[in-house]
Design a protein around this motif. Structure first.
Motif, PDB file in Angstrom:
ATOM      1  N   ALA A 102      70.777  -1.025  -2.981  1.00 52.94           N
ATOM      2  CA  ALA A 102      69.861   0.100  -2.809  1.00 52.94           C
ATOM      3  C   ALA A 102      70.623   1.383  -2.515  1.00 52.94           C
ATOM      4  O   ALA A 102      71.761   1.370  -2.037  1.00 52.94           O
ATOM      5  CB  ALA A 102      68.874  -0.182  -1.684  1.00 52.94           C
ATOM      6  N   LYS A 104      70.298   4.658  -0.102  1.00 55.39           N
ATOM      7  CA  LYS A 104      69.662   4.998   1.174  1.00 55.39           C
ATOM      8  C   LYS A 104      69.799   6.495   1.430  1.00 55.39           C
ATOM      9  O   LYS A 104      70.904   7.034   1.418  1.00 55.39           O
ATOM     10  CB  LYS A 104      70.317   4.198   2.301  1.00 55.39           C
ATOM     11  CG  LYS A 104      69.783   4.497   3.690  1.00 55.39           C
ATOM     12  CD  LYS A 104      70.534   3.655   4.715  1.00 55.39           C
ATOM     13  CE  LYS A 104      70.080   3.942   6.136  1.00 55.39           C
ATOM     14  NZ  LYS A 104      70.865   3.111   7.109  1.00 55.39           N
ATOM     15  N   ALA A 117      64.870   6.329   4.018  1.00 64.06           N
ATOM     16  CA  ALA A 117      64.142   5.617   2.972  1.00 64.06           C
ATOM     17  C   ALA A 117      65.163   4.991   2.033  1.00 64.06           C
ATOM     18  O   ALA A 117      66.242   5.560   1.804  1.00 64.06           O
ATOM     19  CB  ALA A 117      63.219   6.553   2.198  1.00 64.06           C
ATOM     20  N   LYS A 118      64.847   3.813   1.507  1.00 64.61           N
ATOM     21  CA  LYS A 118      65.741   3.126   0.574  1.00 64.61           C
ATOM     22  C   LYS A 118      64.962   2.744  -0.681  1.00 64.61           C
ATOM     23  O   LYS A 118      63.837   2.270  -0.598  1.00 64.61           O
ATOM     24  CB  LYS A 118      66.339   1.867   1.206  1.00 64.61           C
ATOM     25  CG  LYS A 118      67.253   2.132   2.376  1.00 64.61           C
ATOM     26  CD  LYS A 118      68.062   0.913   2.769  1.00 64.61           C
ATOM     27  CE  LYS A 118      67.213  -0.235   3.223  1.00 64.61           C
ATOM     28  NZ  LYS A 118      68.018  -1.349   3.766  1.00 64.61           N
ATOM     29  N   LEU A 119      65.602   2.934  -1.816  1.00 68.01           N
ATOM     30  CA  LEU A 119      65.029   2.539  -3.099  1.00 68.01           C
ATOM     31  C   LEU A 119      66.073   1.709  -3.832  1.00 68.01           C
ATOM     32  O   LEU A 119      67.222   2.129  -3.971  1.00 68.01           O
ATOM     33  CB  LEU A 119      64.659   3.773  -3.934  1.00 68.01           C
ATOM     34  CG  LEU A 119      64.008   3.497  -5.297  1.00 68.01           C
ATOM     35  CD1 LEU A 119      62.680   2.776  -5.119  1.00 68.01           C
ATOM     36  CD2 LEU A 119      63.814   4.797  -6.062  1.00 68.01           C
ATOM     37  N   PRO A 152      61.651  -4.329  -8.271  1.00 65.78           N
ATOM     38  CA  PRO A 152      61.899  -3.149  -7.443  1.00 65.78           C
ATOM     39  C   PRO A 152      61.627  -3.436  -5.969  1.00 65.78           C
ATOM     40  O   PRO A 152      60.861  -4.338  -5.625  1.00 65.78           O
ATOM     41  CB  PRO A 152      60.902  -2.115  -7.996  1.00 65.78           C
ATOM     42  CG  PRO A 152      59.787  -2.950  -8.535  1.00 65.78           C
ATOM     43  CD  PRO A 152      60.433  -4.191  -9.090  1.00 65.78           C
ATOM     44  N   THR A 153      62.257  -2.648  -5.089  1.00 69.55           N
ATOM     45  CA  THR A 153      62.004  -2.755  -3.656  1.00 69.55           C
ATOM     46  C   THR A 153      62.090  -1.378  -3.020  1.00 69.55           C
ATOM     47  O   THR A 153      62.854  -0.517  -3.482  1.00 69.55           O
ATOM     48  CB  THR A 153      62.992  -3.732  -2.987  1.00 69.55           C
ATOM     49  OG1 THR A 153      62.644  -3.896  -1.620  1.00 69.55           O
ATOM     50  CG2 THR A 153      64.418  -3.222  -3.079  1.00 69.55           C
ATOM     51  N   PHE A 154      61.315  -1.176  -1.952  1.00 66.13           N
ATOM     52  CA  PHE A 154      61.268   0.117  -1.275  1.00 66.13           C
ATOM     53  C   PHE A 154      61.207  -0.110   0.224  1.00 66.13           C
ATOM     54  O   PHE A 154      60.497  -0.999   0.690  1.00 66.13           O
ATOM     55  CB  PHE A 154      60.046   0.914  -1.737  1.00 66.13           C
ATOM     56  CG  PHE A 154      59.830   2.195  -0.985  1.00 66.13           C
ATOM     57  CD1 PHE A 154      60.658   3.292  -1.214  1.00 66.13           C
ATOM     58  CD2 PHE A 154      58.829   2.307  -0.038  1.00 66.13           C
ATOM     59  CE1 PHE A 154      60.481   4.469  -0.507  1.00 66.13           C
ATOM     60  CE2 PHE A 154      58.637   3.480   0.657  1.00 66.13           C
ATOM     61  CZ  PHE A 154      59.477   4.573   0.426  1.00 66.13           C
ATOM     62  N   SER A 155      61.975   0.683   0.978  1.00 63.43           N
ATOM     63  CA  SER A 155      62.011   0.529   2.435  1.00 63.43           C
ATOM     64  C   SER A 155      61.949   1.888   3.123  1.00 63.43           C
ATOM     65  O   SER A 155      62.433   2.894   2.581  1.00 63.43           O
ATOM     66  CB  SER A 155      63.304  -0.174   2.881  1.00 63.43           C
ATOM     67  OG  SER A 155      63.461  -1.429   2.264  1.00 63.43           O
ATOM     68  N   THR A 173      59.830  -3.059   4.646  1.00 64.58           N
ATOM     69  CA  THR A 173      60.202  -3.220   3.236  1.00 64.58           C
ATOM     70  C   THR A 173      59.038  -3.810   2.447  1.00 64.58           C
ATOM     71  O   THR A 173      58.385  -4.758   2.899  1.00 64.58           O
ATOM     72  CB  THR A 173      61.429  -4.136   3.091  1.00 64.58           C
ATOM     73  OG1 THR A 173      62.547  -3.535   3.738  1.00 64.58           O
ATOM     74  CG2 THR A 173      61.784  -4.347   1.617  1.00 64.58           C
ATOM     75  N   SER A 175      58.223  -5.366  -1.433  1.00 64.76           N
ATOM     76  CA  SER A 175      58.858  -5.808  -2.674  1.00 64.76           C
ATOM     77  C   SER A 175      57.943  -6.763  -3.433  1.00 64.76           C
ATOM     78  O   SER A 175      57.731  -7.904  -2.998  1.00 64.76           O
ATOM     79  CB  SER A 175      60.189  -6.513  -2.375  1.00 64.76           C
ATOM     80  OG  SER A 175      60.801  -6.958  -3.578  1.00 64.76           O
TER      81      SER A 175
END
Length: 209
Positions: A102, A104, A117-119, A152-155, A173, A175
Motif C-alpha cells: 500500500a 500511505k 490513509a492507505k490505499l 483493493p483495500t483501503f485504510s 481497514t 477490503s
C-alpha cells in the motif's frame, strides 16, 4: 456496522487520552516495522449474518517523506464454524493469508499525532478444511485451497509517536475479497467463488529504525 462504530470509539478515546501528551520528535524518513492485533468482521455476500474473528498482522515500511510512505503488511485469520447435533455434525475451518502492499499518506494533527490513509491491494490466499462427523467418528475430510487473488483495500487510522522510535496506532481497514476455491473429492475437482466483505480494526505498535 459494529467494526466501524468500535473504530470511532477507540479513535476518540485515543485522541482524548493523549491530548495533553508531551510532543515527541518524529522521523520523516527511514524504515519501520510493527505488529498489530486485529478484530475482523467478515460477511459472506448473499448471506444475512456476519462473524467476528481475532487475528494478527505484521507490517514493514519505508517513510519516503513527512507525508508519504510505502508499506507491506501480512495478516492472517483462523476462522472456524460448525453446526449439527449429537448424531451428525460438521466443522469448516478456513485460514486466509493477506499480503497488502500500500501507499500511505499522512498529515500531522498535532506535534505527536498523525492521521493517515492507505490505499493498496489485498493479495489473498486460503486453505480450508471441512470435516463431517457422526457419533464422534470422522466420516470425511474435504480440503480445499484457492489461487492468489488480488483485490483493493483501503485504510484510515491515527498514529501517536511515543518517542523517537516507538509509536502506537489504531486503524480501520475495508477490503472486499473474492477467492476462487478449488476442492478435490473422489478424484474430481470442484470450483467455487467465495465473496467476502472484510472490515478490520487493528491496534498496533511500530518501531522506527
Amino acid at each position: 456496522m459494529k467494526i466501524l462504530k468500535l473504530t470511532l470509539i477507540v479513535s476518540a478515546s485515543l485522541l482524548i487520552a493523549i491530548s495533553n501528551a508531551d510532543a515527541a520528535e518524529k522521523q520523516h524518513s527511514g524504515w519501520y516495522a510493527g505488529a498489530s492485533v486485529n478484530n475482523s468482521q467478515i460477511k459472506i455476500k448473499d448471506r444475512d449474518d456476519d462473524k467476528t474473528f481475532i487475528g494478527a498482522s505484521f507490517t514493514a515500511g519505508y517513510q519516503l517523506s513527512e507525508h508519504l510512505a510505502l508499506e507491506l503488511g501480512v495478516s492472517t485469520l483462523d476462522i472456524s464454524e460448525g453446526d449439527g447435533d449429537e448424531e451428525s455434525s460438521w466443522e469448516v475451518r478456513v485460514k486466509p493469508i493477506f499480503l497488502t502492499p500500500a501507499v500511505k499518506w499522512s498529515i500531522a494533527a498535532s506535534e505527536s499525532i498523525d492521521l493517515y490513509a492507505k490505499l493498496g491491494a489485498s493479495i489473498a490466499f486460503t486453505d480450508s478444511q471441512v470435516t463431517n462427523t457422526s457419533t464422534g467418528e470422522d466420516l470425511e475430510i474435504l480440503e480445499a485451497r484457492s489461487e492468489w487473488d488480488v483485490n483493493p483495500t483501503f485504510s484510515v487510522g491515527a498514529e501517536w509517536q511515543l518517542d523517537h522510535n516507538w509509536a502506537v496506532n489504531a486503524e480501520y481497514t475495508y477490503s472486499p475479497t473474492a477467492l476462487g476455491v478449488e476442492t478435490e473429492f473422489d478424484g474430481s475437482n470442484y470450483n467455487d467463488d467465495l465473496d467476502l466483505e472484510v472490515q478490520s480494526l487493528m491496534i498496533g505498535l511500530h518501531y522506527h529504525f
